[in-house]
Design a protein around this motif. Structure first.
Motif, short mmCIF file in Angstrom:
data_model
loop_
_atom_site.label_atom_id
_atom_site.label_comp_id
_atom_site.label_asym_id
_atom_site.label_seq_id
_atom_site.Cartn_x
_atom_site.Cartn_y
_atom_site.Cartn_z
N TYR A 1 -11.51 19.85 7.31
CA TYR A 1 -12.00 19.00 8.40
C TYR A 1 -13.20 19.66 9.09
O TYR A 1 -14.19 18.99 9.39
CB TYR A 1 -10.87 18.71 9.40
N HIS A 2 -13.13 20.98 9.30
CA HIS A 2 -14.26 21.68 9.93
C HIS A 2 -15.49 21.62 9.04
O HIS A 2 -16.61 21.47 9.52
CB HIS A 2 -13.88 23.12 10.30
N GLN A 3 -15.28 21.72 7.73
CA GLN A 3 -16.42 21.62 6.81
C GLN A 3 -17.04 20.23 6.85
O GLN A 3 -18.25 20.08 6.78
CB GLN A 3 -15.98 21.95 5.39
N VAL A 4 -16.19 19.20 6.98
CA VAL A 4 -16.69 17.82 7.10
C VAL A 4 -17.60 17.72 8.33
O VAL A 4 -18.73 17.22 8.27
CB VAL A 4 -15.53 16.80 7.20
N LYS A 5 -17.11 18.27 9.44
CA LYS A 5 -17.89 18.21 10.69
C LYS A 5 -19.22 18.94 10.52
O LYS A 5 -20.27 18.44 10.93
CB LYS A 5 -17.10 18.89 11.83
N ASP A 6 -19.15 20.10 9.87
CA ASP A 6 -20.34 20.91 9.66
C ASP A 6 -21.37 20.18 8.78
O ASP A 6 -22.56 20.16 9.10
CB ASP A 6 -19.89 22.23 8.99
N VAL A 7 -20.89 19.55 7.71
CA VAL A 7 -21.82 18.82 6.82
C VAL A 7 -22.43 17.63 7.58
O VAL A 7 -23.64 17.39 7.50
CB VAL A 7 -21.11 18.35 5.53
N CYS A 8 -21.61 16.92 8.35
CA CYS A 8 -22.14 15.78 9.12
C CYS A 8 -23.22 16.26 10.09
O CYS A 8 -24.25 15.60 10.28
CB CYS A 8 -21.03 15.09 9.91
N PHE A 9 -22.97 17.41 10.67
CA PHE A 9 -23.92 17.97 11.63
C PHE A 9 -25.22 18.38 10.93
O PHE A 9 -26.31 18.05 11.38
CB PHE A 9 -23.25 19.15 12.34
N LYS A 10 -25.08 19.08 9.78
CA LYS A 10 -26.28 19.59 9.09
C LYS A 10 -27.05 18.50 8.36
O LYS A 10 -28.23 18.67 8.05
CB LYS A 10 -25.89 20.67 8.09
N THR A 11 -26.39 17.39 8.04
CA THR A 11 -27.08 16.31 7.32
C THR A 11 -27.04 15.05 8.18
O THR A 11 -26.87 13.95 7.68
CB THR A 11 -26.40 16.04 5.95
N THR A 12 -27.21 15.26 9.48
CA THR A 12 -26.95 14.19 10.44
C THR A 12 -27.68 12.87 10.15
O THR A 12 -27.11 11.80 10.28
CB THR A 12 -27.21 14.71 11.88
N LYS A 13 -28.93 12.97 9.69
CA LYS A 13 -29.69 11.72 9.47
C LYS A 13 -29.53 11.21 8.04
O LYS A 13 -30.10 10.18 7.68
CB LYS A 13 -31.17 11.98 9.72
N ASN A 14 -28.81 11.94 7.23
CA ASN A 14 -28.70 11.57 5.81
C ASN A 14 -27.81 10.34 5.61
O ASN A 14 -26.75 10.23 6.21
CB ASN A 14 -28.11 12.74 5.03
N PHE A 15 -28.29 9.46 4.72
CA PHE A 15 -27.42 8.39 4.26
C PHE A 15 -26.69 8.96 3.05
O PHE A 15 -27.34 9.39 2.10
CB PHE A 15 -28.24 7.16 3.86
N ASN B 1 -24.63 10.10 8.12
CA ASN B 1 -23.51 11.05 8.20
C ASN B 1 -23.17 11.47 9.64
O ASN B 1 -22.00 11.52 10.03
CB ASN B 1 -23.83 12.31 7.39
N GLY B 2 -24.21 11.77 10.43
CA GLY B 2 -23.99 12.29 11.78
C GLY B 2 -23.19 11.34 12.66
O GLY B 2 -22.41 11.78 13.52
N GLN B 3 -23.33 10.04 12.44
CA GLN B 3 -22.66 9.08 13.33
C GLN B 3 -21.14 9.06 13.15
O GLN B 3 -20.42 8.57 14.02
CB GLN B 3 -23.26 7.69 13.16
N LEU B 4 -20.65 9.60 12.04
CA LEU B 4 -19.19 9.65 11.87
C LEU B 4 -18.55 10.50 12.95
O LEU B 4 -17.38 10.32 13.28
CB LEU B 4 -18.83 10.26 10.50
N MET B 5 -19.32 11.43 13.49
CA MET B 5 -18.76 12.33 14.49
C MET B 5 -18.91 11.77 15.91
O MET B 5 -18.45 12.36 16.86
CB MET B 5 -19.42 13.71 14.38
N GLU B 6 -19.54 10.61 16.03
CA GLU B 6 -19.74 10.03 17.36
C GLU B 6 -18.63 9.05 17.72
O GLU B 6 -18.60 8.50 18.81
CB GLU B 6 -21.09 9.30 17.41
N VAL B 7 -17.75 8.76 16.76
CA VAL B 7 -16.66 7.82 17.02
C VAL B 7 -15.32 8.49 16.70
O VAL B 7 -15.29 9.55 16.09
CB VAL B 7 -16.82 6.51 16.18
N GLU B 8 -14.21 7.85 17.10
CA GLU B 8 -12.90 8.48 16.91
C GLU B 8 -12.37 8.18 15.49
O GLU B 8 -11.90 7.08 15.22
CB GLU B 8 -11.94 7.95 17.99
#
Ligand code: KPL
Length: 301
Positions: free
Chosen positions: A237-251, A201-208
């Motif tokens: 969109y902010h919630q998406v970012k927050d979930v990606c951040f909190k579950t960064t290593k989750n598949f 999940n976390g890697q979605l926020m590392e790309v555009e």
């Protein structure tokens, strides 16, 4: 309170372990092999801080379970594609006041429950992350909210059940439908994109991916609007970012399904946007493409 969890997937295992610290819980497994493994070895949970804990859990194979079980609470924790199949079983192990709680991602499952006379129906939406790595082993990969509300009812939640929910940090909400749509939007973004790109999940926020994500959300908000629900696009969109951040290593669960060569929940997520889009006469090209791509990916494996 006698609690049954139907489905030993990642969240089913996590909650069986968690609840066993408070109440008697039975895990109702969909395979004999899983029930036997859990009876012999228990459930092994790797906590967020990396500790391994073993829980002794009572487990039964649903085909052989005692139908006079009479559970006070049933957590339905199977994935959407199996949801309809387990409903006759649910009806056979409940009593007239059983609290039936549906934990599915996506949309469509609540309508399916309507064909059954379940008096106390609830839905949960959660953004917690977990990863099952063996039939009795699960890793807790991210914290998140756990919200529960009554389905199609404004009645208060029974005090004893409320007390139990508070003990396990479940928040009770009155407008569960709104929460379901917000979580649905989050899953349509994270699950489809992580499954397609095969990243945690976390890697979605590392790309555009901002405009792709906003387009998915915009189409969902248009169909939601046609159904009388209002979704704040920037807020989602902010919630998406927050979930990606909190579950960064989750598949995400969809990526886990793809990796395990199992049927994904795409039809109940982006596929549902396509279905509603057709019903309401709204074009949803991004969700249509994602649905086709995920379906194709599952078939080509
Ligand atoms: O619900 C999830 C899922 O994977 O299905 C999220 C919240 C995206 C966590 O991965």
């Amino acid at each position: 309170m006698k609690i049954g969890i139907i489905g030993g997937g990642s969240l089913g295992l996590l909650w069986a372990a968690r609840l066993s610290e408070h109440v008697k819980v039975t895990l109702l497994c969909r395979t004999d092999q899983q029930a036997k493994t859990i009876q012999q070895e228990g459930v092994i949970l790797t906590t967020l801080d990396g500790q391994e804990k073993r829980y002794e859990i009572s487990a039964e194979w649903i085909n052989e379970s005692d139908n006079s079980a009479d559970f006070d609470v049933l957590f339905l924790m199977v994935k959407q594609p199996s949801f309809e199949q387990i409903l006759p079983y649910v009806a056979s192990v409940m009593h007239e006041n059983t609290h039936i709680v549906a934990w599915q991602n996506g949309l469509g499952h609540l309508e399916k429950m309507e064909n059954f006379s379940f008096p106390n129906r609830y839905a949960v939406v959660t953004t917690e992350g977990a990863r099952k790595y063996a039939s009795n082993r699960v890793q807790h990969t991210g914290n998140g909210y756990i919200r529960l509300g009554r389905v199609h009812s404004t009645d208060n939640v029974d005090p004893l059940f409320t007390y139990f929910l508070q003990q396990v940090h479940v928040e009770i909400v009155t407008n569960i439908e709104q929460h379901i749509w917000e979580k649905f939007s989050i899953n349509c973004v994270i699950n489809s994109l992580t499954a397609l790109l095969e990243v945690p999940n976390g890697q979605l926020m590392e790309v555009e991916l901002h405009s792709t994500m906003m387009q998915i959300i915009k189409e969902i908000s248009q169909v939601a609007d046609a159904k009388g629900l209002y979704l704040k696009q920037e807020e989602i969109y902010h919630q998406v970012k927050d979930v990606c951040f909190k579950t960064t290593k989750n598949f995400s669960s969809m990526l886990q399904d793809i990796m395990a060569k199992k049927q994904t929940e795409i039809a109940s997520l982006n596929g549902m946007v396509v279905t509603y889009g057709k019903q309401c006469g709204i074009d949803v090209p991004m969700n249509t493409s994602l649905t086709e791509l995920i379906k194709a990916k599952s078939m080509l494996f």
